[in-house]
Write a protein that holds these residues in place. Structure first.
Motif, mmCIF file in Angstrom:
data_model
loop_
_atom_site.group_PDB
_atom_site.id
_atom_site.type_symbol
_atom_site.label_atom_id
_atom_site.label_comp_id
_atom_site.label_asym_id
_atom_site.label_seq_id
_atom_site.Cartn_x
_atom_site.Cartn_y
_atom_site.Cartn_z
ATOM 1 N N GLU A 15 0.824 -1.211 0.000
ATOM 2 C CA GLU A 15 0.000 0.000 0.000
ATOM 3 C C GLU A 15 0.857 1.260 0.000
ATOM 4 O OE1 GLU A 15 -3.565 -2.113 2.594
ATOM 5 O OE2 GLU A 15 -2.049 -0.847 3.552
ATOM 6 N N GLY A 19 0.726 3.889 -3.026
ATOM 7 C CA GLY A 19 0.338 5.268 -2.736
ATOM 8 C C GLY A 19 1.368 6.265 -3.236
ATOM 9 N N ASN A 85 1.505 10.871 -0.130
ATOM 10 C CA ASN A 85 0.383 10.103 -0.648
ATOM 11 C C ASN A 85 0.400 8.676 -0.107
ATOM 12 O OD1 ASN A 85 -1.723 10.991 -2.672
ATOM 13 N ND2 ASN A 85 -1.293 8.924 -3.426
ATOM 14 N N PHE A 89 -2.834 7.101 1.811
ATOM 15 C CA PHE A 89 -3.520 5.887 1.368
ATOM 16 C C PHE A 89 -3.315 4.742 2.363
ATOM 17 C CE2 PHE A 89 -4.364 8.137 -2.399
ATOM 18 C CZ PHE A 89 -5.266 7.407 -3.163
ATOM 19 N N TYR A 92 -5.551 5.360 5.330
ATOM 20 C CA TYR A 92 -6.923 5.001 4.954
ATOM 21 C C TYR A 92 -7.130 3.487 4.992
ATOM 22 C CZ TYR A 92 -11.005 4.155 2.052
ATOM 23 O OH TYR A 92 -12.209 3.702 1.578
ATOM 24 N N TYR A 296 -2.447 3.939 -8.278
ATOM 25 C CA TYR A 296 -2.468 3.194 -7.010
ATOM 26 C C TYR A 296 -2.969 1.770 -7.228
ATOM 27 C CZ TYR A 296 -3.753 1.914 -2.230
ATOM 28 O OH TYR A 296 -3.868 1.265 -1.027
ATOM 29 N N LEU A 311 -9.202 -1.606 -1.700
ATOM 30 C CA LEU A 311 -7.903 -1.022 -1.366
ATOM 31 C C LEU A 311 -7.135 -1.943 -0.418
ATOM 32 C CD1 LEU A 311 -8.762 2.743 -0.874
ATOM 33 C CD2 LEU A 311 -7.802 1.630 -2.869
#
Length: 320
Positions: A15, A19, A85, A89, A92, A296, A311
């Motif tokens: 991830e 990101g 970023n 991400f 999140y 992404y 995600l």
């Protein structure tokens, strides 16, 4: 075990890398329009003159400063956007997984909890974004503050800007505008991630569970997410740009705080000032965030052949 194989073996590592790739793609796609947005948001030297249109400003910048001026300040966000970023991400995704475990064996995260995870991501990323945005804005406004009729020695790079801020204001100066950045980004990221999840499910039913949406779906849902989140937070962004665009040390500041900036801007230029440059911002947001989400998702698929879904919430092993 070597660092990279071990790092990429875990969900968080994948991830984080995805990101970062998405963030770089977004900067490359949208920086020229971001320069136009920042300049359009600044206070007019003569309020009686009608504000310049985006197309006219674009022609003016290219004619007076050259096309490369549209990329002024890009080195600062490019140097840090991958990390920023990636943090956004990954925050999140991590918060989403934690919230999903609380839900009753759902295949996908509820939209309410998507919004909660978005608020967390938006808040955390501001610790990185605020000083980067400050440096970028100072560079983007640099030419507006020097005479084009005569040679003026001016700050020309991010490190020069940082040294100037530290000399005049100290470390605290790098975080000028942090409060307004949090007020802008925390709720707007709830809209951002919520719109993306809702839009991609509408365009490709079932994709939040199985992660098999097409590239066109990613581009469209990401673009819509970016555009709507900017419409939601744009007045706060105008205030933020004006506060961060001030140069302390050259006399009294035009704006002393968030409320003062908002009140004075409206009193001098009317309510429409809070939406000046919105068209440019929305166009940029659609392009940038379509690129970010697509990069992404595609990077996740490249690193991990299994569909990422949610995600990384479903298809990727939560115990990794």
């Amino acid at each position: 075990m070597e660092f990279w194989p071990e790092f990429l073996a875990g969900t968080s590592g994948r991830e984080f890398i995805a990101g970062g790739v998405g963030g770089i793609a977004g900067v490359i796609a949208g920086h020229p329009l971001d320069t136009l947005r920042i300049r359009l948001q600044q206070p007019r030297t003569n309020p009686s003159v009608a504000p310049i249109k985006a197309t006219a400003l674009l022609r003016q910048i290219v004619a007076k400063e050259g096309a490369l001026a549209l990329f002024k300040g890009m080195s600062s966000p490019v140097a840090t956007i991958a990390f920023q970023n990636a943090v956004s991400f990954q925050t999140y995704a991590v918060v989403s997984r934690a919230l999903q475990r609380r839900e009753d064996d759902r295949h996908t995260l509820s939209y309410k909890n998507v919004a909660v995870a978005g608020v967390c991501a938006g808040t955390i990323q501001t610790l990185i974004l605020s000083p980067v945005d400050l440096i970028k804005i100072r560079l983007q406004l640099l030419t507006d503050r020097v005479s084009t009729a005569r040679a003026v020695r001016a700050v020309v790079g991010p490190l020069d800007v940082v040294r100037g801020i530290l000399r005049r204001e100290g470390v605290r100066g790098l975080y000028r505008g942090l409060t307004i950045t949090v007020l802008r980004d925390a709720p707007s990221h709830a809209v951002y991630f919520g719109t993306y999840e809702y839009a991609r499910e509408c365009l490709h039913p079932g994709c939040r569970r199985n992660g098999d949406e097409s590239l066109l779906t990613m581009l469209t849902a990401g673009g819509l997410a970016g555009a709507l989140s900017w419409v939601f937070c744009y007045p706060l962004d105008v205030v933020k740009s004006r506060l961060q665009g001030q140069l302390p040390g050259g006399g009294p500041l035009r704006y002393t705080g968030i409320a003062h900036c908002l009140r004075r801007s409206v009193e001098e230029e009317g309510l429409t000032v809070l939406w000046r440059g919105l068209g440019t911002a929305v166009t940029r947001a659609y392009l940038v965030n379509g690129a970010i989400f697509s990069a992404y998702e595609m990077t996740l698929r490249f690193i991990n052949p299994r569909p990422p879904g949610d995600l990384g919430l479903k298809a990727i092993d939560l115990s990794a």
